[in-house]
Design a protein around this motif. Structure first.
Motif, PDB file in Angstrom:
ATOM      1  N   ASP A 141       0.874  -1.080  -0.055  1.00 19.74           N
ATOM      2  CA  ASP A 141       0.143   0.072  -0.037  1.00 19.74           C
ATOM      3  C   ASP A 141       0.963   1.362  -0.092  1.00 19.74           C
ATOM      4  N   LYS A 142       0.350   2.289   0.017  1.00 16.57           N
ATOM      5  CA  LYS A 142       0.950   3.790  -0.111  1.00 16.57           C
ATOM      6  C   LYS A 142       1.837   4.056   1.093  1.00 16.57           C
ATOM      7  N   GLU A 167      -7.702  -1.529   4.074  1.00 13.44           N
ATOM      8  CA  GLU A 167      -8.076  -0.702   2.674  1.00 13.44           C
ATOM      9  C   GLU A 167      -7.573  -1.346   1.600  1.00 13.44           C
ATOM     10  N   THR A 186      -7.661   1.801  -8.909  1.00 14.92           N
ATOM     11  CA  THR A 186      -8.531   1.234  -8.236  1.00 14.92           C
ATOM     12  C   THR A 186      -9.826   0.716  -8.647  1.00 14.92           C
ATOM     13  N   ALA A 209     -12.456   2.518  -8.438  1.00 15.26           N
ATOM     14  CA  ALA A 209     -12.869   3.672  -8.885  1.00 15.26           C
ATOM     15  C   ALA A 209     -12.828   4.007 -10.298  1.00 15.26           C
ATOM     16  N   ASN A 221     -11.005  13.068  -8.277  1.00 12.77           N
ATOM     17  CA  ASN A 221     -10.190  12.474  -7.325  1.00 12.77           C
ATOM     18  C   ASN A 221     -10.663  11.021  -6.889  1.00 12.77           C
ATOM     19  N   PRO A 222     -10.287   9.901  -7.268  1.00 13.60           N
ATOM     20  CA  PRO A 222     -10.689   8.594  -7.024  1.00 13.60           C
ATOM     21  C   PRO A 222     -11.425   8.464  -5.789  1.00 13.60           C
ATOM     22  N   GLU A 223     -10.642   8.803  -4.896  1.00  9.57           N
ATOM     23  CA  GLU A 223     -11.223   8.715  -3.440  1.00  9.57           C
ATOM     24  C   GLU A 223     -12.575   9.504  -3.058  1.00  9.57           C
ATOM     25  N   ASP A 224     -12.998  10.576  -4.206  1.00 14.11           N
ATOM     26  CA  ASP A 224     -14.145  11.181  -3.885  1.00 14.11           C
ATOM     27  C   ASP A 224     -15.309  10.843  -4.522  1.00 14.11           C
ATOM     28  N   ARG A 225     -14.896   9.584  -5.328  1.00 17.14           N
ATOM     29  CA  ARG A 225     -16.198   8.896  -6.217  1.00 17.14           C
ATOM     30  C   ARG A 225     -16.896   8.033  -5.483  1.00 17.14           C
ATOM     31  N   SER A 274     -18.668   4.347  -4.180  1.00 23.51           N
ATOM     32  CA  SER A 274     -18.621   3.121  -4.629  1.00 23.51           C
ATOM     33  C   SER A 274     -19.823   2.525  -5.680  1.00 23.51           C
TER      34      SER A 274
END
Length: 436
Positions: free
Chosen positions: A87-88, A295, A324, A326, A411-415, A417
């Motif tokens: 992961d990051k 995650e 991801t 996303a 931003n993928p994290e804002d989309r 699921s």
């Protein structure tokens, strides 16, 4: 319907020499009219498949041969190790659902496929992609009537190229088994497999057209039908992503209108809306998750050429960028745009593909067509163009437009699921129905 017995298959196999094509899952020719015995989903192994198709006692078919045969160089495998992905924060990532992600081959029903027999005089070529070919095959049922199926096999020139193609087909079969259901309900939105053998599968025949051709063959569709097609597309993505513990375990990585197949409405339905199913999963990626925080971990796709597609997320146009599940949600929003615009691609006004990609990378969202666009790009009459503009004022259209914008977050994290997209569409549909 009863499946052929293994004894019958063994007797026939002892009497016939099996050449390379036969072992690779390319059916042999039988000039007699065969009678098939399998007009239902055949579960290749998992309880999930049998539960989805309401038959926990359904036949469990074991592999009839070694899918990783010596005639294919088997250098590539689905990794059962997590040491190659982190992961990051540098923590190790592990497979999010080992129950299917660790399988290096899908259980096959090769003997059943060969026993069906295929009359080439009643076989019709349908289409070819980068990896797969599709054929319309007619099989005769017990009542003597013809029923049509689609035979999907590999492009012949790639049969012995590497084990990569076999791995792709394995993923395709595993997802069809895990999430696919027979096309008899508006909530069955992933294409199943009837039979599977290495690089060949037998699947339902779409009684109507793929989504792209269906929309383009009609001047305009009603807003209610448009919304219900969008809802089915979202359900198909959610079902295909095979959630476990609230997290997607698979990314399709190629969501676009041609990937959605349309069938006649279910027999007990009063709706005049085609049943929609998502297909073609061989390009997808397994999602791993971090052992430290559970995650999802990102994956990379390097050296990919998109050949003019404008349905993809910004990160997909950057070589080796983190991706991801996303990416599928962003592409789903582009499919919604296709429905709302009566068959126009996102950024249809761009004269050059590079300009469209530049807009995507800079977060510039596509604009829905105006009356003049409908006339110029779709040859609409004044009356049809006016109707399309009036349709855009309908509450269902506005609701779908709002959900599309959520899918298109840069931003993928804002989309949201895929599950959240389904929930938003269902909630808005219920509220608008109650208000009206």
């Amino acid at each position: 319907y009863k499946l052929p017995t293994s004894e019958t298959n063994l007797d026939r196999l002892e009497d016939e020499a099996i050449n390379d094509k036969s072992r690779l899952g390319i059916p042999t020719t039988n000039q007699k009219k065969p009678k098939h015995r399998h007009s239902r989903v055949v579960c290749l192994g998992s309880k999930e498949c049998r539960a989805l198709n309401n038959d926990l006692n359904q036949t469990h078919l074991l592999p009839s041969w070694d899918a990783q045969g010596p005639y294919i160089s088997s250098r590539t495998r689905v990794s059962t190790s997590s040491s190659d992905v982190r992961d990051k924060d540098g923590n190790v990532c592990e497979l999010s659902d080992p129950s299917y992600q660790t399988k290096t081959s899908a259980p096959s029903t090769c003997n059943v496929i060969h026993e069906l027999g295929f009359d080439l005089s009643r076989t019709k070529y349908l289409a070819k992609g980068a990896f797969k070919m599709a054929w319309d095959v007619a099989l005769t049922n017990e009542e003597g009537d013809d029923e049509h199926y689609v035979l999907k096999t590999v492009v012949f020139s790639k049969i012995k190229s590497s084990s990569k193609q076999l791995d792709q087909n394995t993923r395709d079969a595993l997802i069809m088994e895990r999430a696919g259901r027979a096309p008899n309900s508006y909530e069955a939105n992933v294409l199943p497999t009837y039979q599977y053998c290495a690089i060949t599968s037998l699947v339902p025949f779409a009684s109507q057209q793929p989504l792209d051709k269906y929309i383009k063959s009609r001047k305009i569709i009603g807003v209610r039908k448009m919304y219900h097609l969008a809802l089915q597309a979202a359900r198909g993505l959610y079902q295909m992503q095979a959630y476990k513990d609230g997290i997607a375990t698979y990314a399709h990585a190629d969501i676009k209108p041609p990937q959605f197949l349309l069938f006649n409405p279910p027999q007990d339905s009063e709706e005049d809306v085609p049943l929609l199913q998502l297909n073609d999963f061989n390009r997808g990626r397994y999602i791993k998750r971090s052992v430290s925080n559970n995650e999802p971990c990102a994956f990379q796709m390097c050296g990919v050429v998109h050949k003019g597609s404008t349905y993809r997320s910004p990160e997909e146009y950057i070589d080796c960028a983190d991706q991801t599940a996303a990416i599928d949600v962003f592409s789903l929003g582009s499919v919604f745009f296709f429905l709302m615009s009566n068959g126009l691609k996102p950024y249809f006004q761009s004269s050059h593909y590079g300009d469209a990609v530049s807009d995507i990378l800079h977060g510039v969202l596509p604009e829905l067509p105006g009356a003049s666009d409908y006339k110029e790009y779709l040859d609409f009459s004044d009356k049809a163009a006016d109707f399309a503009i009036k349709r855009s004022k309908h509450p269902l259209f506005i609701a779908l437009q709002d959900v599309t914008k959520q899918c298109w977050k840069f931003n993928p994290e804002d989309r949201p699921s895929s599950l959240e997209v389904v929930q938003m569409l269902e909630e808005r549909l219920q509220k608008i129905s109650e208000d009206s």
